[in-house]
Design an enzyme around this catalytic site. Structure first.
Site, PDB file in Angstrom:
ATOM      1  N   CYS A   1      50.541  46.927 -41.725  1.00 36.68           N
ATOM      2  CA  CYS A   1      50.171  47.957 -42.678  1.00 36.68           C
ATOM      3  C   CYS A   1      51.079  47.803 -43.895  1.00 36.68           C
ATOM      4  O   CYS A   1      52.089  47.123 -43.838  1.00 36.68           O
ATOM      5  CB  CYS A   1      50.388  49.338 -42.077  1.00 36.68           C
ATOM      6  SG  CYS A   1      49.602  49.524 -40.483  1.00 36.68           S
TER       7      CYS A   1
ATOM      8  N   ARG B   1      47.707  43.418 -46.711  1.00 40.30           N
ATOM      9  CA  ARG B   1      48.473  43.637 -45.480  1.00 40.30           C
ATOM     10  C   ARG B   1      47.665  44.375 -44.420  1.00 40.30           C
ATOM     11  O   ARG B   1      47.949  44.291 -43.232  1.00 40.30           O
ATOM     12  CB  ARG B   1      49.735  44.459 -45.780  1.00 40.30           C
ATOM     13  CG  ARG B   1      50.712  43.772 -46.686  1.00 40.30           C
ATOM     14  CD  ARG B   1      51.918  44.664 -46.902  1.00 40.30           C
ATOM     15  NE  ARG B   1      52.679  44.801 -45.676  1.00 40.30           N
ATOM     16  CZ  ARG B   1      53.679  44.017 -45.322  1.00 40.30           C
ATOM     17  NH1 ARG B   1      54.042  43.035 -46.112  1.00 40.30           N
ATOM     18  NH2 ARG B   1      54.315  44.199 -44.192  1.00 40.30           N
TER      19      ARG B   1
ATOM     20  N   TRP C   1      46.187  48.769 -40.948  1.00 38.92           N
ATOM     21  CA  TRP C   1      45.553  47.777 -40.086  1.00 38.92           C
ATOM     22  C   TRP C   1      45.702  48.363 -38.686  1.00 38.92           C
ATOM     23  O   TRP C   1      46.797  48.417 -38.138  1.00 38.92           O
ATOM     24  CB  TRP C   1      46.283  46.442 -40.214  1.00 38.92           C
ATOM     25  CG  TRP C   1      45.615  45.312 -39.489  1.00 38.92           C
ATOM     26  CD1 TRP C   1      44.640  44.491 -39.982  1.00 38.92           C
ATOM     27  CD2 TRP C   1      45.912  44.850 -38.168  1.00 38.92           C
ATOM     28  NE1 TRP C   1      44.304  43.570 -39.036  1.00 38.92           N
ATOM     29  CE2 TRP C   1      45.057  43.747 -37.914  1.00 38.92           C
ATOM     30  CE3 TRP C   1      46.793  45.263 -37.162  1.00 38.92           C
ATOM     31  CZ2 TRP C   1      45.066  43.068 -36.702  1.00 38.92           C
ATOM     32  CZ3 TRP C   1      46.802  44.575 -35.966  1.00 38.92           C
ATOM     33  CH2 TRP C   1      45.941  43.486 -35.744  1.00 38.92           C
TER      34      TRP C   1
ATOM     35  N   ASN D   1      54.687  51.900 -40.613  1.00 37.08           N
ATOM     36  CA  ASN D   1      54.241  50.542 -40.320  1.00 37.08           C
ATOM     37  C   ASN D   1      55.027  50.078 -39.104  1.00 37.08           C
ATOM     38  O   ASN D   1      56.249  50.193 -39.083  1.00 37.08           O
ATOM     39  CB  ASN D   1      54.524  49.644 -41.532  1.00 37.08           C
ATOM     40  CG  ASN D   1      54.222  48.187 -41.247  1.00 37.08           C
ATOM     41  OD1 ASN D   1      53.449  47.862 -40.349  1.00 37.08           O
ATOM     42  ND2 ASN D   1      54.838  47.293 -42.020  1.00 37.08           N
ATOM     43  N   GLY D   2      54.325  49.583 -38.080  1.00 43.28           N
ATOM     44  CA  GLY D   2      55.011  49.135 -36.862  1.00 43.28           C
ATOM     45  C   GLY D   2      54.331  49.733 -35.649  1.00 43.28           C
ATOM     46  O   GLY D   2      53.202  50.217 -35.738  1.00 43.28           O
TER      47      GLY D   2
ATOM     48  N   GLU E   1      44.442  23.065 -38.620  1.00 42.35           N
ATOM     49  CA  GLU E   1      44.533  23.966 -39.765  1.00 42.35           C
ATOM     50  C   GLU E   1      43.170  24.115 -40.458  1.00 42.35           C
ATOM     51  O   GLU E   1      42.764  25.224 -40.821  1.00 42.35           O
ATOM     52  CB  GLU E   1      45.603  23.444 -40.744  1.00 42.35           C
ATOM     53  CG  GLU E   1      45.774  24.250 -42.009  1.00 42.35           C
ATOM     54  CD  GLU E   1      46.171  25.709 -41.779  1.00 42.35           C
ATOM     55  OE1 GLU E   1      46.458  26.088 -40.638  1.00 42.35           O
ATOM     56  OE2 GLU E   1      46.158  26.468 -42.767  1.00 42.35           O
TER      57      GLU E   1
ATOM     58  N   LYS F   1      41.278  27.684 -40.899  1.00 37.71           N
ATOM     59  CA  LYS F   1      40.880  28.187 -42.229  1.00 37.71           C
ATOM     60  C   LYS F   1      39.410  28.590 -42.206  1.00 37.71           C
ATOM     61  O   LYS F   1      39.034  29.652 -42.666  1.00 37.71           O
ATOM     62  CB  LYS F   1      41.042  27.124 -43.314  1.00 37.71           C
ATOM     63  CG  LYS F   1      42.392  26.840 -43.852  1.00 37.71           C
ATOM     64  CD  LYS F   1      43.019  27.900 -44.708  1.00 37.71           C
ATOM     65  CE  LYS F   1      43.695  28.942 -43.881  1.00 37.71           C
ATOM     66  NZ  LYS F   1      44.991  28.801 -43.388  1.00 37.71           N
TER      67      LYS F   1
ATOM     68  N   GLU G   1      38.638  31.712 -39.860  1.00 34.58           N
ATOM     69  CA  GLU G   1      39.167  33.027 -40.244  1.00 34.58           C
ATOM     70  C   GLU G   1      38.469  33.613 -41.464  1.00 34.58           C
ATOM     71  O   GLU G   1      38.321  34.822 -41.565  1.00 34.58           O
ATOM     72  CB  GLU G   1      40.690  33.016 -40.423  1.00 34.58           C
ATOM     73  CG  GLU G   1      41.216  32.211 -41.575  1.00 34.58           C
ATOM     74  CD  GLU G   1      42.742  32.205 -41.633  1.00 34.58           C
ATOM     75  OE1 GLU G   1      43.375  33.187 -41.264  1.00 34.58           O
ATOM     76  OE2 GLU G   1      43.281  31.167 -42.066  1.00 34.58           O
TER      77      GLU G   1
ATOM     78  N   HIS H   1      36.475  14.072 -22.638  1.00 36.43           N
ATOM     79  CA  HIS H   1      36.950  14.742 -21.413  1.00 36.43           C
ATOM     80  C   HIS H   1      36.317  16.124 -21.263  1.00 36.43           C
ATOM     81  O   HIS H   1      36.831  16.965 -20.535  1.00 36.43           O
ATOM     82  CB  HIS H   1      38.477  14.808 -21.416  1.00 36.43           C
ATOM     83  CG  HIS H   1      39.104  13.454 -21.400  1.00 36.43           C
ATOM     84  ND1 HIS H   1      39.083  12.637 -20.301  1.00 36.43           N
ATOM     85  CD2 HIS H   1      39.688  12.733 -22.392  1.00 36.43           C
ATOM     86  CE1 HIS H   1      39.659  11.478 -20.590  1.00 36.43           C
ATOM     87  NE2 HIS H   1      40.029  11.513 -21.863  1.00 36.43           N
TER      88      HIS H   1
ATOM     89  N   LYS I   1      47.920  40.138 -43.302  1.00 33.81           N
ATOM     90  CA  LYS I   1      48.752  39.032 -43.793  1.00 33.81           C
ATOM     91  C   LYS I   1      50.009  38.838 -42.970  1.00 33.81           C
ATOM     92  O   LYS I   1      50.422  37.722 -42.714  1.00 33.81           O
ATOM     93  CB  LYS I   1      49.113  39.310 -45.250  1.00 33.81           C
ATOM     94  CG  LYS I   1      49.912  38.215 -45.921  1.00 33.81           C
ATOM     95  CD  LYS I   1      49.032  37.040 -46.236  1.00 33.81           C
ATOM     96  CE  LYS I   1      49.786  35.892 -46.860  1.00 33.81           C
ATOM     97  NZ  LYS I   1      49.038  34.638 -46.712  1.00 33.81           N
TER      98      LYS I   1
HETATM   99  C1  F6R Z   1      46.297  31.765 -41.281  1.00 38.22           C
HETATM  100  C2  F6R Z   1      47.551  32.489 -41.389  1.00 38.22           C
HETATM  101  C3  F6R Z   1      48.225  32.869 -40.131  1.00 38.22           C
HETATM  102  C4  F6R Z   1      49.752  32.810 -40.291  1.00 38.22           C
HETATM  103  C5  F6R Z   1      50.433  33.376 -39.043  1.00 38.22           C
HETATM  104  C6  F6R Z   1      51.931  33.284 -39.132  1.00 38.22           C
HETATM  105  O1  F6R Z   1      45.753  31.493 -42.529  1.00 38.22           O
HETATM  106  O2  F6R Z   1      48.009  32.790 -42.457  1.00 38.22           O
HETATM  107  O3  F6R Z   1      47.811  32.106 -39.051  1.00 38.22           O
HETATM  108  O4  F6R Z   1      50.131  31.481 -40.497  1.00 38.22           O
HETATM  109  O5  F6R Z   1      50.063  34.711 -38.878  1.00 38.22           O
HETATM  110  O6  F6R Z   1      52.407  33.987 -40.231  1.00 38.22           O
HETATM  111  P1  F6R Z   1      53.831  33.715 -40.826  1.00 38.22           P
HETATM  112  O7  F6R Z   1      53.837  32.324 -41.374  1.00 38.22           O
HETATM  113  O8  F6R Z   1      54.003  34.752 -41.901  1.00 38.22           O
HETATM  114  O9  F6R Z   1      54.812  33.874 -39.710  1.00 38.22           O
END
Ligand code: F6R
Length: 612
Positions: free
Chosen positions: A2, A27, A76, A102-103, A484, A488, A491, A507, A607
Site C-alpha cells: 500500500c 504501490r 492493495w 501499510n503492512g 524474465e 513480463k 504479468e 521431458h 510494486k
Molecule cells: C516483475 C517484478 C517483480 C519484482 C519482485 C521483487 O516485473 O517487478 O517480480 O522483481 O517483486 O521485487 P524487488 O526487486 O523490489 O525485491
C-alpha cells in the site's frame, strides 16, 4: 504494497494528499482514501473502492475536505476484500482517531477478539482497523497520544508504517514504522510522511528515512523523532537528487514504455562511475581480497525479476569465478535451513529494497554469519540499510509495476561485480577482462541502436497477441532470459506463459505443443546455438509457430527455420541477455496494449511486496 502519505502545514491538505497518492498508485490500487482535519469541520474521511480517480471525483479533487492536516492511503488488499469499508483511513469507533497503515498485523485477530469482549464494534475486516481501535482504547486510558502509540506498538506484531491523526491534536501528525518503508519530508509549507519519495518530491528533496521502531511527531514547523523507548533521536537528513520529471510520464503513454526507453541511460549511470582507468572500481564495497578468497560459496537470493537476474548471474559468475554460486528464491531460502556460514557471501537483489521475503532471507543469512551484499535501486530502503555492503543500481524511480530498467541495471551491475570478484580471485585472463569491460561500456549504445528501430516487435505483437498460451524456450543464459520474458508477458497481458530450458521440453512439456502454439525461441547464446536450433526444429515439427530472438551473427540461420525473427546486436556472450531481454519487454508491452490491459498497474499486483 500500500502507499501512505501524510501532510501537516499551511496549505490545504486534501489536494496534496491526492496528488501524492496518484504518484504512489503503482504501490496498490484497489481502493483509496483520505482523512483531513480542520477546526471547523473536525475529522472528515472519504474513502472508496477503485482507482484514485474515483476518490478524486468523489471529493472534487479534494475541494470537499477542509484542513491543513491529513493522511491518505492507496490500498492493495491483504485482509478483507477491496471495498469502501475496508479502504483506509480507518477510524476508531468514537471517531477520535483516523489512521492509515501499510503492512500486516499478525496478531490482529487476538487483539480484535479482546477489544470486542470489551464492547468495541468493528466495521471492517481489516487488520488495520484493529490498530485504530486499539489506539483509541489506550488513548482513553492514558490521555497521551505518544504514550498510547507506544503501548500499541508494544502490543502489535508484524509490519507497519502508520500515519495517525487524532481529533484532540489538531496540529500534529504521528507516524511509526517497522519493516514497512516510511520517510519524512521537510517542506517549506509543512512536513510530510510518505511510503515513497515519489509522493512528495514535488514539495521537497529534504528527507529522513525512519528506522524500525521509530515514532515521529510532525507539525507544520517541527519534526521530532523518538526511538522505541520514546527517547529523542537526531536523524540524518538525505537529499533526493533525482528530478521530478523522472517520476512523470513525460509524454509517453505508459511508464513501462518510458522506462524501457530509458534503459540505455540507466545502464550508463550504473556503469560509468564504476569504471576507472580500465578497471571496475566498487568504492562502496569493503570486502578485501583476502575475504573474497575465503568465500567457499556464493548465494544469490531474490524474488521475481530480481531472481531472474540472479539466474543469469549464476551462469556468468560460476564461469568467471570458478566458485559454486547458488541462486535461491528468497521465500524458499528463508525457511530452508540454508547451509550458510561465515565463509558464504550472500548477495540479495531488490529494486525496492523493501521486499519482505528478501529482507527476511538477508537477516537469516546474517544471523548465520554470512556477509551480505545488497543490490538495490531505492536509496535508503530497508535492505540497503541493513546489508553489510550495498551497491545501488541508479536506475532512477521505476513506477510501472512490471520492472524493466531496474532489471537491466541489476543485470549489468551483477556483471561488473562478477568481473570485480574474478579480478580479486585471479580467475579471469586480462584479455577476457578487458573484452568484457569494453562490451559493458558499449551496451548503452548497442541498446539504443536496437531501440531506434523495433517496429518489427510491434508488428509481431499485433500478429500474436491473441494467443492464449505462449512458451519461451532457450538454453543457459537464454533460458534465464526467457524466465524474465515469460514473466513480463504474463504479468501485464494475462496470457498464460511458461519458460523452459529447451533441453527439458521433451521431458514432458512438449506434449502441450500443438499446431499453432506460439513458442518464443531464444537463440542468442552462441555456445549452444546449434543445440537450441534442434529444439526449435522439434517444436516446429509439432506445428508450433516460432517467434525467435537472435543476434546479428545468427540471423541467417535462424530466419531459415523460425516463422518470425527479431535480431539484436552482438555483444560478449556473457552480456547478451542485457540486449536480448529488451525485445521481450517490448513484445509483452505491445501484446498487453493490443489486449487493452492496464499496463502500468496490472491486476492483483503491487510494486513493492512488503508482505509474505
Ligand atoms: C516483475 C517484478 C517483480 C519484482 C519482485 C521483487 O516485473 O517487478 O517480480 O522483481 O517483486 O521485487 P524487488 O526487486 O523490489 O525485491
Amino acid at each position: 504494497m500500500c502507499g501512505i502519505i501524510g501532510f501537516v502545514g499551511r496549505e490545504e491538505a486534501a489536494p496534496i494528499l491526492l496528488d501524492g497518492l496518484e504518484r504512489m498508485e503503482y504501490r496498490g490500487y484497489d481502493s483509496a482514501g483520505i482523512a483531513v482535519r480542520s477546526e471547523t469541520k473536525g475529522l472528515q474521511v472519504k474513502k472508496c473502492k477503485g482507482r484514485l480517480r474515483v476518490l478524486s471525483d468523489l471529493t472534487h479533487g479534494g475541494a470537499d475536505l477542509e484542513g491543513t492536516l491529513g493522511i491518505g492511503h492507496t490500498r492493495w488488499a491483504t485482509h478483507g476484500e477491496p471495498n469502501d469499508i475496508n479502504a483506509h483511513p480507518h477510524v476508531s469507533e468514537n471517531g477520535q482517531i483516523a489512521l492509515v497503515h501499510n503492512g500486516i498485523i499478525e496478531n490482529y485477530l487476538e487483539i480484535k477478539e479482546h477489544l470486542m469482549k470489551l464492547g468495541v464494534t468493528f466495521t471492517s475486516d481489516t487488520d488495520s482497523e484493529v490498530v485504530a481501535q486499539l489506539l483509541a482504547f489506550h488513548y482513553n486510558e492514558c490521555h497521551n497520544m505518544l504514550e498510547a502509540v507506544g503501548r500499541v506498538l508494544r502490543r502489535i506484531e508484524g509490519s507497519y508504517a502508520l500515519g495517525i491523526v487524532c481529533s484532540d491534536y489538531p496540529n500534529a501528525l504521528i507516524a511509526a514504522r517497522k519493516d514497512s518503508p516510511l520517510i519524512i519530508g521537510y517542506g517549506e509549507n509543512g512536513n510530510f510522511i510518505a511510503s515513497d519519495v515519489t509522493a512528495i518530491i514535488k514539495h521537497t528533496r529534504d528527507v529522513v528515512y525512519m528506522g524500525d521502531g521509530e515514532i515521529a511527531v510532525l507539525t507544520a514547523d517541527s519534526v521530532d523523532v523518538f526511538d522505541d523507548e520514546m527517547l529523542p533521536l537526531e536523524k540524518q537528513h538525505s537529499t533526493v537528487d533525482w528530478d521530478v520529471s523522472a517520476a512523470e510520464k513525460g509524454g509517453y503513454a505508459h511508464f513501462m514504455f518510458k522506462e524501457i526507453m530509458e534503459q540505455p541511460e540507466a545502464i550508463r549511470k550504473t556503469v560509468s562511475p564504476r569504471i576507472r582507468e580500465g578497471r571496475v572500481v566498487l568504492d562502496d564495497v569493503s570486502m578485501t581480497a583476502e575475504y573474497v578468497r575465503d568465500i567457499s560459496r556464493i548465494f544469490i537470493v531474490a524474488c521475481g525479476s530480481s531472481y531472474h537476474v540472479g539466474m543469469v548471474s549464476k551462469y556468468n559468475w560460476e564461469r568467471l569465478l570458478r566458485r559454486p554460486v547458488q541462486v535461491d528464491l528468497a521465500s524458499e531460502f528463508r525457511y530452508s535451513d540454508p547451509l550458510v556460514d561465515e565463509h558464504s557471501l550472500v548477495v540479495v537483489i531488490s529494486q525496492s529494497g523493501e521486499t519482505l521475503d528478501t529482507m527476511a532471507a538477508m537477516r537469516e543469512a546474517k544471523r548465520r554469519g554470512a556477509r551480505t551484499l545488497a543490490i538495490v535501486n531505492v536509496v535508503g530502503s530497508s535492505i540497503a540499510r541493513e546489508a553489510d555492503d550495498v551497491l545501488y543500481t541508479w536506475a532512477g524511480p521505476e513506477i510501472a509495476v512490471a520492472t524493466t530498467k531496474a532489471y537491466s541495471t541489476q543485470l549489468v551491475l551483477m556483471d561488473l561485480i562478477g568481473l570485480y570478484l574474478a579480478d580479486l580471485l585471479g580467475t579471469v585472463e586480462k584479455s577476457e577482462y578487458d573484452a568484457i569491460l569494453a562490451e559493458i561500456q558499449a551496451l548503452p549504445e548497442k541498446l539504443q541502436r536496437f531501440l531506434d528501430h523495433f517496429e518489427d516487435v510491434q508488428y509481431f505483437a499485433s500478429r500474436y497477441f491473441n494467443h492464449n498460451s505462449i512458451f519461451f524456450i532457450g538454453r543457459n543464459l537464454d533460458y534465464a532470459m526467457g524466465l524474465e520474458g515469460s514473466l513480463k508477458l504474463k504479468e501485464i497481458s494475462y496470457i498464460h506463459s511458461e519458460a523452459y530450458a529447451s533441453g527439458e521440453l521433451k521431458h514432458g512439456t512438449i506434449s502441450l505443443i500443438e499446431p499453432g502454439t506460439l513458442v518464443v525461441a531464444l537463440g542468442t547464446y552462441a555456445a549452444l546455438f546449434d543445440k537450441a536450433m534442434s529444439n526449435v526444429v522439434e517444436v516446429k515439427a509439432r506445428g508450433a509457430e516460432v517467434l525467435a530472438v537472435t543476434t546479428e551473427s545468427f540471423r541467417e540461420k535462424m530466419e531459415k527455420t523460425a516463422d518470425a525473427t527479431i535480431v539484436v546486436p552482438d555483444t560478449h556472450p556473457m552480456l547478451q541477455p542485457s540486449l536480448g531481454v529488451v525485445p521481450l519487454q517490448l513484445f509483452a508491452y505491445y501484446v498487453a496494449l493490443q489486449r487493452g490491459c492496464d499496463i502500468d498497474k496490472p491486476r492483483n499486483l503491487a510494486k513493492s511486496v512488503t508482505v509474505e
